[in-house]
Design an enzyme around this catalytic site. Structure first.
Site, PDB file in Angstrom:
ATOM      1  N   ASP A  12      16.909   3.586 -39.617  1.00 30.53           N
ATOM      2  CA  ASP A  12      18.354   3.656 -39.818  1.00 30.53           C
ATOM      3  C   ASP A  12      18.886   2.233 -39.736  1.00 30.53           C
ATOM      4  OD1 ASP A  12      18.348   6.447 -39.971  1.00 30.53           O
ATOM      5  OD2 ASP A  12      18.506   6.652 -37.803  1.00 30.53           O
ATOM      6  N   ASP A 131      21.606  16.921 -44.239  1.00 31.94           N
ATOM      7  CA  ASP A 131      21.880  16.882 -42.804  1.00 31.94           C
ATOM      8  C   ASP A 131      22.472  18.234 -42.428  1.00 31.94           C
ATOM      9  OD1 ASP A 131      21.020  14.271 -42.364  1.00 31.94           O
ATOM     10  OD2 ASP A 131      22.975  13.415 -42.864  1.00 31.94           O
TER      11      ASP A 131
END
EC number: 4.3.2.10
Length: 258
Positions: A12, A131
């Site tokens: 990330d 997600d």
């Protein structure tokens, strides 16, 4: 499973640094993305995934530079997501050295963008990042009990996660990256129920993400139907041989790994 299970570290990236939190909150610095990518390549990772979690679009150019420098250093497939809105961003990522692009929020807002990208570049280039979380008390229920979220897991949509994965597969995405928002960063294991439900709905390769805390968590995700397993914290802060430990655990459970 005929095809070897892929093990994919996830980086990330926020403003040019690798970060990691729990449920997308409380981010802490985990290092330089190019150095980490090089380390994971040497450790035997099958692919790398970069997700740009930068809040400010002004830092997007930093991410493109990170992609370029990483692609010069590593020789395993590189998938990049975050801020991908259409053909133009995918084209730029590919020119900077990415092999695949992951799309999330933009596809939820306008599903036709999936058709446009796959028509332009082919299915193999596009990964749909989902997600998903269990529907919250008081929110609109979904048929499966799972809903799609956007904006890094912060915004519920009321869209059924299983139905969305199926629609995207029908539209031609090459792979689905299924991330459990509830499990993300908790190190309590993957959401096996969600993996099984998506596996039953789609035939495209499925990457399971969210919740890995130890090597023993990976084989159940593969048994539930994942073709690849993705994790971050366990690799960033685990021992140097964590990649080998994870692959050994999967192999010892009877699945093929590279």
């Amino acid at each position: 499973m005929a095809v070897a299970v892929r093990v994919i570290p996830c980086l990330d990236v926020d403003a040019g640094r690798v970060v990691k939190g729990v449920n997308f909150e409380g981010l802490r610095d985990a290092g330089d993305p190019v150095e980490l990518a090089h380390r994971y390549d040497n450790a035997g990772a099958d692919e790398l995934t970069f997700l740009d979690v930068t809040a400010s679009s002004g830092n997007r150019e930093t991410t493109f530079d990170v992609v370029r420098r990483t692609a010069e250093e590593v020789f395993i497939p590189l998938c990049v997501g975050g801020g991908v809105r259409g053909v133009a961003e995918v084209d730029k990522l590919l020119r900077f050295g990415a092999d695949k692009a992951a799309i999330n929020t933009a596809a939820v807002a306008r599903p036709d963008v999936i058709d446009e990208i796959t028509r332009h570049f082919g299915s193999q280039v596009l990964v749909l990042s989902v997600d998903a979380r269990r529907t919250r008390p008081g929110s609109k229920p979904t048929p499966s009990g799972f809903e799609v979220t956007t904006h890094g897991g912060r915004t519920g949509t009321g869209i059924d996660a299983i139905e969305w994965a199926k629609e995207a597969a029908d539209r031609g995405v090459g792979e689905i990256l299924l991330n459990s928002i509830d499990a993300d960063g908790t190190k309590d294991g993957f959401d096996l129920e969600m993996i099984r439900m998506v596996r039953a709905a789609v035939k495209v390769p499925l990457i399971a993400s969210g919740g890995a805390g130890e090597p023993a968590h990976f084989p159940p995700a593969v048994a539930a139907g994942a073709d690849a397993v993705l994790a971050a914290s366990i690799f960033h802060w685990g021992p140097n041989d964590m990649m080998h430990q994870v692959k050994d655990a999967i192999r010892n459970a009877g699945f093929e790994v590279r």
